[in-house]
Design a protein around this motif. Structure first.
Motif, PDB file in Angstrom:
ATOM      1  N   SER A  73       2.765 -12.740 -21.676  1.00 46.69           N
ATOM      2  CA  SER A  73       3.274 -12.076 -22.865  1.00 46.69           C
ATOM      3  C   SER A  73       2.163 -11.205 -23.442  1.00 46.69           C
ATOM      4  O   SER A  73       1.110 -11.716 -23.821  1.00 46.69           O
ATOM      5  CB  SER A  73       3.719 -13.131 -23.880  1.00 46.69           C
ATOM      6  N   CYS A  74       2.390  -9.893 -23.481  1.00 41.11           N
ATOM      7  CA  CYS A  74       1.372  -8.964 -23.960  1.00 41.11           C
ATOM      8  C   CYS A  74       1.248  -9.041 -25.474  1.00 41.11           C
ATOM      9  O   CYS A  74       2.249  -8.983 -26.194  1.00 41.11           O
ATOM     10  CB  CYS A  74       1.716  -7.537 -23.545  1.00 41.11           C
ATOM     11  N   ASP A  75       0.007  -9.154 -25.940  1.00 44.16           N
ATOM     12  CA  ASP A  75      -0.232  -9.153 -27.376  1.00 44.16           C
ATOM     13  C   ASP A  75      -1.244  -8.068 -27.755  1.00 44.16           C
ATOM     14  O   ASP A  75      -2.008  -8.213 -28.704  1.00 44.16           O
ATOM     15  CB  ASP A  75      -0.714 -10.526 -27.857  1.00 44.16           C
ATOM     16  N   GLY A  76      -1.231  -6.965 -27.006  1.00 47.59           N
ATOM     17  CA  GLY A  76      -2.030  -5.812 -27.387  1.00 47.59           C
ATOM     18  C   GLY A  76      -1.490  -5.228 -28.686  1.00 47.59           C
ATOM     19  O   GLY A  76      -0.423  -5.614 -29.168  1.00 47.59           O
ATOM     20  N   THR A  77      -2.200  -4.280 -29.235  1.00 48.03           N
ATOM     21  CA  THR A  77      -1.835  -3.744 -30.544  1.00 48.03           C
ATOM     22  C   THR A  77      -0.401  -3.218 -30.591  1.00 48.03           C
ATOM     23  O   THR A  77       0.379  -3.584 -31.474  1.00 48.03           O
ATOM     24  CB  THR A  77      -2.816  -2.629 -30.956  1.00 48.03           C
ATOM     25  N   GLY A  83       6.604  -6.426 -31.814  1.00 45.45           N
ATOM     26  CA  GLY A  83       7.364  -7.670 -31.749  1.00 45.45           C
ATOM     27  C   GLY A  83       6.903  -8.806 -30.882  1.00 45.45           C
ATOM     28  O   GLY A  83       7.675  -9.735 -30.643  1.00 45.45           O
ATOM     29  N   THR A  84       5.669  -8.807 -30.395  1.00 45.21           N
ATOM     30  CA  THR A  84       5.225  -9.930 -29.571  1.00 45.21           C
ATOM     31  C   THR A  84       5.462 -11.293 -30.220  1.00 45.21           C
ATOM     32  O   THR A  84       5.935 -12.209 -29.550  1.00 45.21           O
ATOM     33  CB  THR A  84       3.741  -9.782 -29.173  1.00 45.21           C
ATOM     34  N   PRO A  85       5.169 -11.463 -31.515  1.00 46.84           N
ATOM     35  CA  PRO A  85       5.428 -12.785 -32.101  1.00 46.84           C
ATOM     36  C   PRO A  85       6.895 -13.220 -31.950  1.00 46.84           C
ATOM     37  O   PRO A  85       7.174 -14.387 -31.664  1.00 46.84           O
ATOM     38  CB  PRO A  85       5.035 -12.604 -33.574  1.00 46.84           C
ATOM     39  N   ALA A 122       6.277  -1.025 -25.066  1.00 54.03           N
ATOM     40  CA  ALA A 122       6.145  -2.168 -25.973  1.00 54.03           C
ATOM     41  C   ALA A 122       7.463  -2.517 -26.664  1.00 54.03           C
ATOM     42  O   ALA A 122       8.239  -1.628 -26.976  1.00 54.03           O
ATOM     43  CB  ALA A 122       5.075  -1.868 -27.016  1.00 54.03           C
ATOM     44  N   PRO A 123       7.691  -3.819 -26.837  1.00 52.62           N
ATOM     45  CA  PRO A 123       6.897  -4.954 -26.390  1.00 52.62           C
ATOM     46  C   PRO A 123       7.212  -5.304 -24.929  1.00 52.62           C
ATOM     47  O   PRO A 123       8.342  -5.121 -24.470  1.00 52.62           O
ATOM     48  CB  PRO A 123       7.340  -6.076 -27.324  1.00 52.62           C
ATOM     49  N   VAL A 124       6.188  -5.804 -24.218  1.00 59.79           N
ATOM     50  CA  VAL A 124       6.350  -6.095 -22.799  1.00 59.79           C
ATOM     51  C   VAL A 124       5.912  -7.508 -22.463  1.00 59.79           C
ATOM     52  O   VAL A 124       5.153  -8.146 -23.182  1.00 59.79           O
ATOM     53  CB  VAL A 124       5.567  -5.100 -21.903  1.00 59.79           C
TER      54      VAL A 124
END
Length: 151
Positions: A73-77, A83-85, A122-124
């Motif tokens: 799970s990508c949590d880049g900017t 929406g990563t969270p 994003a999100p990816v």
């Protein structure tokens, strides 16, 4: 015990090569099992507790066998802002696992990564290296269901 991990012979027996030995095991096995710890301890002339101490110090080593499908799970900017969270909450709701965990069936593992380099999508997330972008709950669930059918 050591025969199962005979490839450790490639590394040798010097204690200074312990990290290389652990990395080799993780590369070949996907994680470092209790049996591997005993084999490493025997190979390097150390106690299993000493090997375990090194394993727990370095975050790169996994002690739990990863699932067949490894979700990154990508949590880049860009992903975080888009929406990563939420993506991680949905994965947890669908699979019952959190970051760093593997489901009970050994099917899925989840890990958060700093960046997958697909900011325009994003999100990816990636599953076993295959990237899925512009995720929303509907297509996330659809993707996970496709992987469930592969078992």
């Amino acid at each position: 015990m050591l025969s199962e991990f005979s490839y450790l012979e490639e590394i040798g027996h010097e204690k200074g090569d312990l990290i290389k030995g652990l990395q080799l095991i993780q590369q070949k096995e996907g994680y470092v099992s209790d049996d591997a710890i005993r084999a490493v301890a025997e190979n390097f002339g150390m106690s299993p507790a000493e090997v375990e101490g090194v394993l727990t110090f370095y975050a790169q080593f996994k002690r739990v066998k990863p699932g067949r499908f490894q979700i990154s799970s990508c949590d880049g900017t860009a992903c975080h802002i888009k929406g990563t969270p939420l993506i991680q909450q949905w994965i947890t709701a669908e699979l019952g696992i959190k970051d760093g965990e593997t489901d009970a069936e050994g099917r899925f593992s989840l890990q958060t990564v700093a960046c997958l380099g697909c900011c325009s999508l994003a999100p990816v997330m990636a599953i076993n290296g295959r990237v899925y972008g512009k995720l929303d709950r509907r297509n996330l669930v659809k993707i996970l269901n496709e992987y469930r059918k592969m078992d």
